[in-house]
Design a protein around this motif. Structure first.
Motif, PDB file in Angstrom:
ATOM      1  N   PHE A   1       0.831  -1.203   0.000  1.00  0.00           N
ATOM      2  CA  PHE A   1       0.000   0.000   0.000  1.00  0.00           C
ATOM      3  C   PHE A   1       0.870   1.258   0.000  1.00  0.00           C
ATOM      4  O   PHE A   1       0.608   2.215  -0.741  1.00  0.00           O
ATOM      5  CB  PHE A   1      -0.919  -0.019   1.222  1.00  0.00           C
ATOM      6  CG  PHE A   1      -1.822   1.177   1.337  1.00  0.00           C
ATOM      7  CD1 PHE A   1      -2.826   1.394   0.402  1.00  0.00           C
ATOM      8  CD2 PHE A   1      -1.671   2.085   2.367  1.00  0.00           C
ATOM      9  CE1 PHE A   1      -3.672   2.491   0.501  1.00  0.00           C
ATOM     10  CE2 PHE A   1      -2.500   3.185   2.481  1.00  0.00           C
ATOM     11  CZ  PHE A   1      -3.502   3.389   1.541  1.00  0.00           C
ATOM     12  N   MET A   2       1.920   1.257   0.824  1.00  0.00           N
ATOM     13  CA  MET A   2       2.835   2.399   0.858  1.00  0.00           C
ATOM     14  C   MET A   2       3.579   2.550  -0.470  1.00  0.00           C
ATOM     15  O   MET A   2       3.775   3.671  -0.959  1.00  0.00           O
ATOM     16  CB  MET A   2       3.843   2.226   2.000  1.00  0.00           C
ATOM     17  CG  MET A   2       3.238   2.225   3.385  1.00  0.00           C
ATOM     18  SD  MET A   2       2.654   3.839   3.885  1.00  0.00           S
ATOM     19  CE  MET A   2       2.172   3.492   5.575  1.00  0.00           C
ATOM     20  N   VAL A   3       3.983   1.431  -1.047  1.00  0.00           N
ATOM     21  CA  VAL A   3       4.680   1.483  -2.336  1.00  0.00           C
ATOM     22  C   VAL A   3       3.748   2.017  -3.418  1.00  0.00           C
ATOM     23  O   VAL A   3       4.149   2.827  -4.273  1.00  0.00           O
ATOM     24  CB  VAL A   3       5.209   0.086  -2.703  1.00  0.00           C
ATOM     25  CG1 VAL A   3       5.777   0.085  -4.119  1.00  0.00           C
ATOM     26  CG2 VAL A   3       6.273  -0.355  -1.707  1.00  0.00           C
ATOM     27  N   PHE A   4       2.489   1.609  -3.383  1.00  0.00           N
ATOM     28  CA  PHE A   4       1.516   2.084  -4.363  1.00  0.00           C
ATOM     29  C   PHE A   4       1.304   3.586  -4.248  1.00  0.00           C
ATOM     30  O   PHE A   4       1.281   4.309  -5.253  1.00  0.00           O
ATOM     31  CB  PHE A   4       0.193   1.335  -4.168  1.00  0.00           C
ATOM     32  CG  PHE A   4      -0.932   1.867  -5.006  1.00  0.00           C
ATOM     33  CD1 PHE A   4      -0.995   1.595  -6.355  1.00  0.00           C
ATOM     34  CD2 PHE A   4      -1.926   2.647  -4.427  1.00  0.00           C
ATOM     35  CE1 PHE A   4      -2.038   2.084  -7.143  1.00  0.00           C
ATOM     36  CE2 PHE A   4      -2.970   3.144  -5.197  1.00  0.00           C
ATOM     37  CZ  PHE A   4      -3.031   2.861  -6.553  1.00  0.00           C
TER      38      PHE A   4
ATOM     39  N   GLN B   1       5.073   5.361  -5.057  1.00  0.00           N
ATOM     40  CA  GLN B   1       5.699   5.210  -6.375  1.00  0.00           C
ATOM     41  C   GLN B   1       4.691   5.231  -7.521  1.00  0.00           C
ATOM     42  O   GLN B   1       4.864   5.958  -8.493  1.00  0.00           O
ATOM     43  CB  GLN B   1       6.506   3.910  -6.409  1.00  0.00           C
ATOM     44  CG  GLN B   1       7.647   3.886  -5.396  1.00  0.00           C
ATOM     45  CD  GLN B   1       8.455   2.611  -5.449  1.00  0.00           C
ATOM     46  OE1 GLN B   1       8.246   1.757  -6.322  1.00  0.00           O
ATOM     47  NE2 GLN B   1       9.390   2.458  -4.511  1.00  0.00           N
ATOM     48  N   ASP B   2       3.621   4.471  -7.400  1.00  0.00           N
ATOM     49  CA  ASP B   2       2.649   4.412  -8.494  1.00  0.00           C
ATOM     50  C   ASP B   2       1.836   5.699  -8.611  1.00  0.00           C
ATOM     51  O   ASP B   2       1.628   6.208  -9.716  1.00  0.00           O
ATOM     52  CB  ASP B   2       1.715   3.215  -8.290  1.00  0.00           C
ATOM     53  CG  ASP B   2       2.461   1.892  -8.350  1.00  0.00           C
ATOM     54  OD1 ASP B   2       3.612   1.899  -8.832  1.00  0.00           O
ATOM     55  OD2 ASP B   2       1.916   0.874  -7.910  1.00  0.00           O
TER      56      ASP B   2
ATOM     57  N   GLY C   1       2.734   8.532  -7.118  1.00  0.00           N
ATOM     58  CA  GLY C   1       3.657   9.661  -7.090  1.00  0.00           C
ATOM     59  C   GLY C   1       3.511  10.577  -5.894  1.00  0.00           C
ATOM     60  O   GLY C   1       3.925  11.735  -5.937  1.00  0.00           O
ATOM     61  N   ILE C   2       2.925  10.067  -4.781  1.00  0.00           N
ATOM     62  CA  ILE C   2       2.814  10.868  -3.552  1.00  0.00           C
ATOM     63  C   ILE C   2       4.126  10.694  -2.794  1.00  0.00           C
ATOM     64  O   ILE C   2       4.312   9.731  -2.038  1.00  0.00           O
ATOM     65  CB  ILE C   2       1.607  10.433  -2.709  1.00  0.00           C
ATOM     66  CG1 ILE C   2       0.331  10.477  -3.545  1.00  0.00           C
ATOM     67  CG2 ILE C   2       1.456  11.344  -1.491  1.00  0.00           C
ATOM     68  CD1 ILE C   2      -0.899   9.986  -2.822  1.00  0.00           C
ATOM     69  N   GLY C   3       5.032  11.628  -3.012  1.00  0.00           N
ATOM     70  CA  GLY C   3       6.394  11.468  -2.522  1.00  0.00           C
ATOM     71  C   GLY C   3       6.522  11.336  -1.022  1.00  0.00           C
ATOM     72  O   GLY C   3       7.481  10.738  -0.526  1.00  0.00           O
ATOM     73  N   ILE C   4       5.557  11.866  -0.275  1.00  0.00           N
ATOM     74  CA  ILE C   4       5.668  11.834   1.184  1.00  0.00           C
ATOM     75  C   ILE C   4       5.664  10.397   1.709  1.00  0.00           C
ATOM     76  O   ILE C   4       6.244  10.107   2.757  1.00  0.00           O
ATOM     77  CB  ILE C   4       4.525  12.659   1.814  1.00  0.00           C
ATOM     78  CG1 ILE C   4       4.783  12.857   3.303  1.00  0.00           C
ATOM     79  CG2 ILE C   4       3.177  11.991   1.589  1.00  0.00           C
ATOM     80  CD1 ILE C   4       3.787  13.767   3.975  1.00  0.00           C
ATOM     81  N   PHE C   5       5.036   9.486   0.950  1.00  0.00           N
ATOM     82  CA  PHE C   5       4.976   8.093   1.407  1.00  0.00           C
ATOM     83  C   PHE C   5       6.238   7.307   1.044  1.00  0.00           C
ATOM     84  O   PHE C   5       6.304   6.109   1.301  1.00  0.00           O
ATOM     85  CB  PHE C   5       3.738   7.403   0.822  1.00  0.00           C
ATOM     86  CG  PHE C   5       2.456   7.843   1.472  1.00  0.00           C
ATOM     87  CD1 PHE C   5       2.072   7.339   2.696  1.00  0.00           C
ATOM     88  CD2 PHE C   5       1.651   8.787   0.853  1.00  0.00           C
ATOM     89  CE1 PHE C   5       0.899   7.750   3.296  1.00  0.00           C
ATOM     90  CE2 PHE C   5       0.470   9.197   1.443  1.00  0.00           C
ATOM     91  CZ  PHE C   5       0.095   8.694   2.665  1.00  0.00           C
TER      92      PHE C   5
END
Length: 305
Positions: free
Chosen positions: A147-150, A153-154, A156-160
């Motif tokens: 979920f964090m990777v999605f 990275q997917d 593009g929410i850089g904070i995660f």
């Protein structure tokens, strides 16, 4: 002669009274009370013996934790000389603080809503919170990682992609449920007359919430914050999954140190964090006691009962 007789009678009257406490003290306790007392001591030893051992070995001057060489404070001094340990402790404290803030905000709003707006939805919501509470941490960890990777990275929410954010969000899940229980338990037994009176005096809903509702719930809010902080300090499984390079928390550092052998400084930091946890729990009890709660009410609030 008269005085002697009077003194004799007084002594005879006082004698049974003076003998009564001795007779009471000589009364034997039931065997069941003695057995339960011994059992209670054994249970306490079973629970706290490992903690006592690790505290003792934190003063070990040997190279390895299991090899006792002598008593000293070398392990505590080593903490100041190892940047890796300092970084791990700092990450854990920052993560626990942020997670406690997130859990307190969300849990307080949820607890107030359940206490002040009862209905069938409350039981469904409590069921969801219970599900969060009893779900094994390994399940949460396996679910959080993709979920964090999605998100990072997917989408593009850089904070995660930041390790602190990942650790804080992951640690706040269980803590949010705990704060919700505590705040609801605090408010559910309190009458809403003060809030209704505030509305009758034409106070705005925001003012009523800030000055009345939140004030009534504040002891539970502070208690929930401190408990959320302590719970987030040792969230090992989730931390091991969602961490990123450069933000290794203390529990994960300890796991990696097991491979090369535990050293006394591991026990020293664990002892310090244990004391920090005990101080936080003592502050919880103090806050609730100053709010007028009895020992039973404090236990009920802290367990969300």
């Amino acid at each position: 002669m008269t005085e002697t007789l009077t003194e004799t009678l007084l002594r005879q009257d006082e004698a049974p009274a003076s003998r009564a406490p001795k007779n009471l003290r000589r009364a034997k306790r039931p065997w069941s009370d003695v057995a339960f007392g011994v059992w209670g001591v054994l249970v306490m030893l079973f629970l706290f013996a490992p903690i006592i051992v690790i505290i003792i070995y934190s003063f070990n001057t040997g190279r390895l934790l299991v090899s006792w060489d002598g008593f000293g404070f070398d392990a505590f001094a080593t903490i100041l000389d190892k940047p890796a340990i300092q970084s791990a402790v700092r990450v854990s404290l920052i993560t626990a603080l942020i997670a406690a803030v997130i859990a307190t905000v969300l849990g307080t709003l949820a607890g107030i809503a359940m206490a002040r707006h009862p209905g069938k939805w409350v039981w469904w919501f409590l069921g969801l919170l219970l599900l969060v509470s009893v779900t094994p941490e390994i399940v949460d960890a396996v679910a959080l990682l993709p979920f964090m990777v999605f998100l990072g990275q997917d989408l593009g929410i850089g904070i995660f992609n930041d390790g602190i954010v990942r650790l804080s969000v992951g640690s706040s899940l269980f803590a949010t449920a705990v704060v919700s229980y505590i705040v609801r338990a605090r408010l559910v037994g309190m009458d809403a007359n003060l809030e209704e009176a505030s509305g009758d005096l034409y106070a705005k809903p925001v003012t009523t919430f800030r000055r009345v509702t939140l004030a009534l719930a504040m002891p539970a809010v502070l208690a929930g914050f401190l408990l959320a902080f302590t719970l987030s300090l040792d969230n090992t499984i989730i931390a091991a999954f969602v961490q990123v390079s450069g933000t290794t928390p203390w529990p994960v550092y300890v796991l990696s140190a097991v491979r090369s052998g535990l050293r006394p400084e591991i026990a020293a930091v664990s002892t310090v964090m244990l004391l920090l946890t005990l101080v936080a729990l003592a502050l919880v009890a103090l806050v609730l006691k100053r709010a007028g709660d009895s020992a039973t009410q404090i236990a009920r609030t802290m367990t969300g009962g």
